[in-house]
Scaffold this motif. Sequence first.
Motif, PDB file in Angstrom:
ATOM      1  N   ALA A  27      78.944  39.387  55.661  1.00 59.68           N
ATOM      2  CA  ALA A  27      79.810  39.070  56.805  1.00 59.68           C
ATOM      3  C   ALA A  27      79.277  37.905  57.619  1.00 59.68           C
ATOM      4  CB  ALA A  27      79.950  40.299  57.694  1.00 59.68           C
ATOM      5  N   GLY A  28      78.109  37.392  57.264  1.00 56.06           N
ATOM      6  CA  GLY A  28      77.554  36.258  57.994  1.00 56.06           C
ATOM      7  C   GLY A  28      76.877  36.633  59.296  1.00 56.06           C
ATOM      8  N   ILE A  29      76.587  37.925  59.499  1.00 56.64           N
ATOM      9  CA  ILE A  29      75.927  38.371  60.729  1.00 56.64           C
ATOM     10  C   ILE A  29      74.424  38.134  60.628  1.00 56.64           C
ATOM     11  CG2 ILE A  29      75.503  40.348  62.237  1.00 56.64           C
ATOM     12  CD1 ILE A  29      78.104  41.567  61.140  1.00 56.64           C
ATOM     13  N   ILE A  30      73.862  38.410  59.459  1.00 55.31           N
ATOM     14  CA  ILE A  30      72.429  38.227  59.236  1.00 55.31           C
ATOM     15  C   ILE A  30      72.227  37.520  57.903  1.00 55.31           C
ATOM     16  CG2 ILE A  30      71.768  40.297  60.545  1.00 55.31           C
ATOM     17  CD1 ILE A  30      71.373  41.691  57.793  1.00 55.31           C
ATOM     18  N   ARG A  31      71.006  37.104  57.683  1.00 59.42           N
ATOM     19  CA  ARG A  31      70.598  36.588  56.379  1.00 59.42           C
ATOM     20  C   ARG A  31      69.378  37.392  55.944  1.00 59.42           C
ATOM     21  NH1 ARG A  31      69.683  30.816  57.005  1.00 59.42           N
ATOM     22  NH2 ARG A  31      71.879  30.573  56.468  1.00 59.42           N
ATOM     23  N   LEU A  32      69.456  37.974  54.745  1.00 57.33           N
ATOM     24  CA  LEU A  32      68.356  38.795  54.266  1.00 57.33           C
ATOM     25  C   LEU A  32      67.197  37.918  53.801  1.00 57.33           C
ATOM     26  CD1 LEU A  32      70.357  41.459  52.249  1.00 57.33           C
ATOM     27  CD2 LEU A  32      69.270  41.747  54.476  1.00 57.33           C
ATOM     28  N   ARG A  33      66.005  38.381  54.080  1.00 56.55           N
ATOM     29  CA  ARG A  33      64.785  37.720  53.638  1.00 56.55           C
ATOM     30  C   ARG A  33      63.895  38.756  52.949  1.00 56.55           C
ATOM     31  NH1 ARG A  33      64.505  32.010  54.306  1.00 56.55           N
ATOM     32  NH2 ARG A  33      65.597  31.426  56.202  1.00 56.55           N
ATOM     33  N   VAL A  34      62.910  38.285  52.225  1.00 54.85           N
ATOM     34  CA  VAL A  34      61.964  39.185  51.576  1.00 54.85           C
ATOM     35  C   VAL A  34      60.650  39.118  52.333  1.00 54.85           C
ATOM     36  CG1 VAL A  34      60.652  39.621  49.475  1.00 54.85           C
ATOM     37  CG2 VAL A  34      63.076  39.056  49.335  1.00 54.85           C
ATOM     38  N   PRO A  35      60.067  40.267  52.679  1.00 55.49           N
ATOM     39  CA  PRO A  35      58.841  40.264  53.480  1.00 55.49           C
ATOM     40  C   PRO A  35      57.690  39.536  52.796  1.00 55.49           C
ATOM     41  CG  PRO A  35      59.802  42.451  53.386  1.00 55.49           C
ATOM     42  CD  PRO A  35      60.547  41.622  52.393  1.00 55.49           C
ATOM     43  N   GLU A  36      56.948  38.788  53.575  1.00 55.46           N
ATOM     44  CA  GLU A  36      55.733  38.137  53.108  1.00 55.46           C
ATOM     45  C   GLU A  36      54.575  38.546  53.995  1.00 55.46           C
ATOM     46  OE1 GLU A  36      55.855  33.896  51.987  1.00 55.46           O
ATOM     47  OE2 GLU A  36      57.865  33.958  52.862  1.00 55.46           O
ATOM     48  N   PHE A  37      53.389  38.563  53.419  1.00 58.02           N
ATOM     49  CA  PHE A  37      52.212  38.868  54.225  1.00 58.02           C
ATOM     50  C   PHE A  37      51.728  37.594  54.913  1.00 58.02           C
ATOM     51  CE2 PHE A  37      47.565  38.970  54.641  1.00 58.02           C
ATOM     52  CZ  PHE A  37      47.467  40.012  55.559  1.00 58.02           C
ATOM     53  N   LEU A  80      62.013  45.321  54.705  1.00 59.88           N
ATOM     54  CA  LEU A  80      63.032  44.302  54.519  1.00 59.88           C
ATOM     55  C   LEU A  80      63.064  43.412  55.754  1.00 59.88           C
ATOM     56  CD1 LEU A  80      65.195  43.430  52.458  1.00 59.88           C
ATOM     57  CD2 LEU A  80      66.847  44.793  53.714  1.00 59.88           C
ATOM     58  N   ASP A  81      63.154  42.120  55.538  1.00 60.89           N
ATOM     59  CA  ASP A  81      63.267  41.168  56.636  1.00 60.89           C
ATOM     60  C   ASP A  81      64.706  40.684  56.742  1.00 60.89           C
ATOM     61  OD1 ASP A  81      60.577  41.476  56.811  1.00 60.89           O
ATOM     62  OD2 ASP A  81      60.066  39.347  56.687  1.00 60.89           O
ATOM     63  N   PHE A  82      65.117  40.406  57.967  1.00 56.50           N
ATOM     64  CA  PHE A  82      66.430  39.800  58.154  1.00 56.50           C
ATOM     65  C   PHE A  82      66.370  38.826  59.312  1.00 56.50           C
ATOM     66  CE2 PHE A  82      66.456  43.776  60.554  1.00 56.50           C
ATOM     67  CZ  PHE A  82      66.895  43.378  61.814  1.00 56.50           C
ATOM     68  N   GLU A  83      67.293  37.898  59.267  1.00 58.47           N
ATOM     69  CA  GLU A  83      67.381  36.846  60.279  1.00 58.47           C
ATOM     70  C   GLU A  83      68.779  36.895  60.882  1.00 58.47           C
ATOM     71  OE1 GLU A  83      67.170  31.945  60.223  1.00 58.47           O
ATOM     72  OE2 GLU A  83      66.797  33.115  58.424  1.00 58.47           O
ATOM     73  N   ILE A  84      68.857  36.996  62.194  1.00 59.24           N
ATOM     74  CA  ILE A  84      70.156  37.039  62.866  1.00 59.24           C
ATOM     75  C   ILE A  84      70.751  35.635  62.907  1.00 59.24           C
ATOM     76  CG2 ILE A  84      71.316  37.497  65.061  1.00 59.24           C
ATOM     77  CD1 ILE A  84      69.351  39.741  65.536  1.00 59.24           C
ATOM     78  N   LEU A  85      71.986  35.516  62.434  1.00 58.90           N
ATOM     79  CA  LEU A  85      72.630  34.213  62.320  1.00 58.90           C
ATOM     80  C   LEU A  85      73.601  33.916  63.459  1.00 58.90           C
ATOM     81  CD1 LEU A  85      73.462  34.065  58.498  1.00 58.90           C
ATOM     82  CD2 LEU A  85      71.494  33.087  59.677  1.00 58.90           C
ATOM     83  N   ASP A  86      74.373  34.914  63.844  1.00 60.00           N
ATOM     84  CA  ASP A  86      75.450  34.670  64.809  1.00 60.00           C
ATOM     85  C   ASP A  86      75.375  35.704  65.930  1.00 60.00           C
ATOM     86  OD1 ASP A  86      77.782  34.171  66.195  1.00 60.00           O
ATOM     87  OD2 ASP A  86      79.016  33.910  64.394  1.00 60.00           O
ATOM     88  N   ALA A 108      59.312  38.779  64.127  1.00 60.07           N
ATOM     89  CA  ALA A 108      58.366  37.834  63.538  1.00 60.07           C
ATOM     90  C   ALA A 108      57.742  36.983  64.634  1.00 60.07           C
ATOM     91  CB  ALA A 108      59.082  36.953  62.515  1.00 60.07           C
ATOM     92  N   PRO A 109      56.424  36.727  64.560  1.00 65.13           N
ATOM     93  CA  PRO A 109      55.769  35.972  65.630  1.00 65.13           C
ATOM     94  C   PRO A 109      56.250  34.529  65.749  1.00 65.13           C
ATOM     95  CG  PRO A 109      54.283  36.312  63.767  1.00 65.13           C
ATOM     96  CD  PRO A 109      55.488  37.152  63.517  1.00 65.13           C
ATOM     97  N   ASP A 110      56.774  33.964  64.657  1.00 62.19           N
ATOM     98  CA  ASP A 110      57.165  32.552  64.678  1.00 62.19           C
ATOM     99  C   ASP A 110      58.664  32.356  64.875  1.00 62.19           C
ATOM    100  OD1 ASP A 110      57.734  33.723  62.273  1.00 62.19           O
ATOM    101  OD2 ASP A 110      57.324  31.939  61.066  1.00 62.19           O
ATOM    102  N   SER A 111      59.424  33.439  65.098  1.00 58.47           N
ATOM    103  CA  SER A 111      60.868  33.292  65.274  1.00 58.47           C
ATOM    104  C   SER A 111      61.403  34.470  66.062  1.00 58.47           C
ATOM    105  CB  SER A 111      61.572  33.221  63.908  1.00 58.47           C
ATOM    106  OG  SER A 111      62.973  33.271  64.077  1.00 58.47           O
ATOM    107  N   HIS A 112      62.188  34.183  67.103  1.00 61.16           N
ATOM    108  CA  HIS A 112      62.761  35.267  67.896  1.00 61.16           C
ATOM    109  C   HIS A 112      64.023  35.824  67.262  1.00 61.16           C
ATOM    110  CE1 HIS A 112      65.198  31.823  69.134  1.00 61.16           C
ATOM    111  NE2 HIS A 112      66.099  32.680  69.603  1.00 61.16           N
ATOM    112  N   LEU A 113      64.438  35.279  66.094  1.00 55.22           N
ATOM    113  CA  LEU A 113      65.647  35.756  65.424  1.00 55.22           C
ATOM    114  C   LEU A 113      65.347  36.423  64.080  1.00 55.22           C
ATOM    115  CD1 LEU A 113      68.091  32.799  66.122  1.00 55.22           C
ATOM    116  CD2 LEU A 113      68.027  35.015  67.256  1.00 55.22           C
ATOM    117  N   ARG A 114      64.074  36.524  63.717  1.00 57.43           N
ATOM    118  CA  ARG A 114      63.714  37.116  62.426  1.00 57.43           C
ATOM    119  C   ARG A 114      62.956  38.421  62.657  1.00 57.43           C
ATOM    120  NH1 ARG A 114      61.434  33.989  57.094  1.00 57.43           N
ATOM    121  NH2 ARG A 114      61.010  35.846  55.839  1.00 57.43           N
ATOM    122  N   TYR A 115      63.352  39.472  61.904  1.00 54.93           N
ATOM    123  CA  TYR A 115      62.835  40.812  62.136  1.00 54.93           C
ATOM    124  C   TYR A 115      62.436  41.449  60.809  1.00 54.93           C
ATOM    125  CZ  TYR A 115      65.097  40.354  66.709  1.00 54.93           C
ATOM    126  OH  TYR A 115      65.481  39.929  67.950  1.00 54.93           O
TER     127      TYR A 115
END
Length: 858
Positions: A589-599, A625-631, A550-557
């Motif tokens: 397991a707390g490794i990632i957090r799932l997100r829903v893709p937005e345009f 599918l979007d995900f955010e790395i937590l740990d 994601a352009p606004d976050s280095h931890l969101r894919y």
Amino acid sequence: MSRDDIATLQAALNSWPEMPDQAIGAELSDACRRTLDALRGLGTPATGWLDIAALVRQVLLTTQVTYGGDPFLIVPEIAPWPDLDQWNRVRCSAIATVDGRRLIQAEDWSPPASLLDDGVGDDLARLQVRAAYRDADPSYDNAVTADPFWRAAHGYDVYRGEPQRQAARAAVLSDGGSVIVALPTGRGKTAVAWSKALMSSVGVTIVVVPTVVLALDMERRTQDASREREQKGKPALSPLLRYAYVGSLAPDVKRQLREAVRAGTQRLLYTSPEALVSSLAAAVMECARNGLLQQVVIDEAHLVDQWGADFRSEFQTMPGLIRNAYEAAPKAAKPSVLLLSATLAQRPVDVLARLFALGDRPVDLVWGSETRTEPAFFFRNHDDENARTTSVLEAVARLPRPLILYTSTVSDAESWAVRLRAAGLARVGSITGKSGETERRSVMERWRGRTDHRIAAQTSLDVVVGTSAFGLGLDMPNVRTVLHACLPETIDRYYQEIGRAGRDGRPSLAFLCRGPGDLRIAKSLNDVSMIGDDLGWQRWRRLLMSATQAPDSHLRYRVPKSTLPVYLETGYGRSARWNVRTLTLMAQAGIIRLRVPEFTPDPNQSASAQQEARDAFYREVEDLLDFEILDGKLQAQEAWKAALGSVRGEVRAAQGHALQSLLTLATGEECAGRVIARHYAVRHGGGKFHTSPACRGCPVCRREPRRAPGIHPAEPCPSLPAPHRISDPLASSRGDDPFLFIRIDYGDDVGPLLARFAQRGAQAFSISTNLAARLQRDVRTPIIRDDPASVATLIENYSGLVVIMTSLLLEESVRQRIARGQLTYVLGPPDLPDPEKPGNLLRDTRKSITAMSALGRM
């Protein structure tokens, strides 16, 4: 009622095959109406001999158990009527009459009282079966006074007990957080979910339901409620008068519903997890950004764990969309999340608490869990399949209708439907995971005897064979019997399925017939498919390498669900499912957090290029599918494997425990009610929440009735969650003191002051019934009135603001509340004494202002 059953049915029998017009105003039981419907088809493929024999038996027993005596019916002797042997097979005596007909009387029958089949408890077993025939509505002694908002929203004068009252209060008090509500079936979870929407003039409530049938059924109920509102001059709950967003809708209707969600005019909408995270997602997000998303309700919330980790992963990806919506909403207009279920064990509570935490707020729990008191439990083990078949056919012929027969597999359900028809039943249908929407609707209409629009229709089904896919949210209050020709894979599934009978509060029957291969099937179904360490790690690394950042976050894919791992050349349509399973396991397991893709439009592109990009996004969104790395520490291979292994262990332990609990129950080692109650006890937020046992009858309690827990368990009284944002409209007047005294001159009208409090966010009031009713008429804010007869008054138990009105002195409970430092406004006369300082007035010893000043400062 069944008062006219015998006379009405005998008149029909006398004229058969002609059918007389039904007497207007006749008081008939459901069984009698079904028998009359069956008579019309007797002699055709619509009704078999076993249908008519079983229904006649039920009418006779209903009359005998309800009114006493030895009722009988005289029926024709000629085919297609049952012959003498067939009447005996349904436990009816048939005596020839002088006019060439037969006099029919019903005899008692019950499944074996215990697995020992030694006769001990047989008398109790027969009484427990007879109770399921009694035509009398249950009496409830647990009704409690309704709050003003409950009357205003639903027209009800009482709640069905403290659990419903506290659940309803928690729903309208929820201020932008997530609340799990455990409330038994039949305690009005739907009304709890509707309350917030019905008490406001703007805002959208999205209700996520697990099946299309349930969405359509809820749509019908909401249409009825909306029409009643319109008759009272209130606006409709949808500009389209449509409330179910399902796959069968025309594209144009879906588009209009999405636009209504965006605009905030669609006050209630029912949908599935799959639709929520795909075609509805953009509309929900825009609704939230505009501050119009009021509430998201997850019905049957236990399925987030039970189904979301396996074949419907969207149950566990939808929290990502809800989290996105929560973060996008204005600070003062955050949506609330309500997680509703009647059957919550430890694992589902843990998963819900982990997935639905919003911001830095933990998920609250309102624990109103109770053991069902309606079913009497019967169990029978069989060494061979033929013996089990005989037992089930015997039970279907002799136990009351409407009746559900559950199996574990689709093929078994299909086989049983064929077997029942061969045995003489024609009024039998089936619903499985393979059944389409039209087939499901048809079966339900034919079984209920009314259409989706509540138009009365003839019944043509009395028995439905189904798998676990049938019955969620079932709007069929008078199911009397649930049979299992299988061993369910968990106690949760079993308890949910037997709970589809007796929803009207009347006694029901639950009979489990176990066969020789059932344990093997149960263990197979109990084993949730989870990816292993090495394959999972390879799949995860490939997903991460294929993802775009994601352009606004280095931890969101963002990643395509259909991405293939390195060890596969083709996915055969299953790779996407395993990818999502891997990611949902990682989220737990707390490794990632799932997100829903937005345009996200590129501001540097032209309008046409943005539209082209938007169209391309929505063509592909269901595969994204979007995900955010937590740990980051868990990105190392060994740490990653350890984290996933821990979650897999939790899942397998929970599944194993749920199967073992069912085996304990089904083998008669312990009271069924006590086993169920123990299973539905959970720990949350540092406390332990129990479920009180109840048992109408089971093998253990029939052998030792003195030790039975009975059917009057202690009713829980859930605590209200602490508010996260405490309303305090006079904070500047009270300073550091949590107590403020507001002086009311004798004869003053306090109505305007109370209304101003409510308009500034106060909801909990300890005032007279009349004042509370008037206040609710004056404002849209849901008003909660403290009930002094409650076992948990607001004064004693609610940590938010409570406005209290008194005329003589401060009660001890108020004094203790003030001593605890809980926010309290007291309205009283100027000469109200301070009980802590005899001889002094409260106005002189504590922070105090006049009513006029209070009005001016708000």
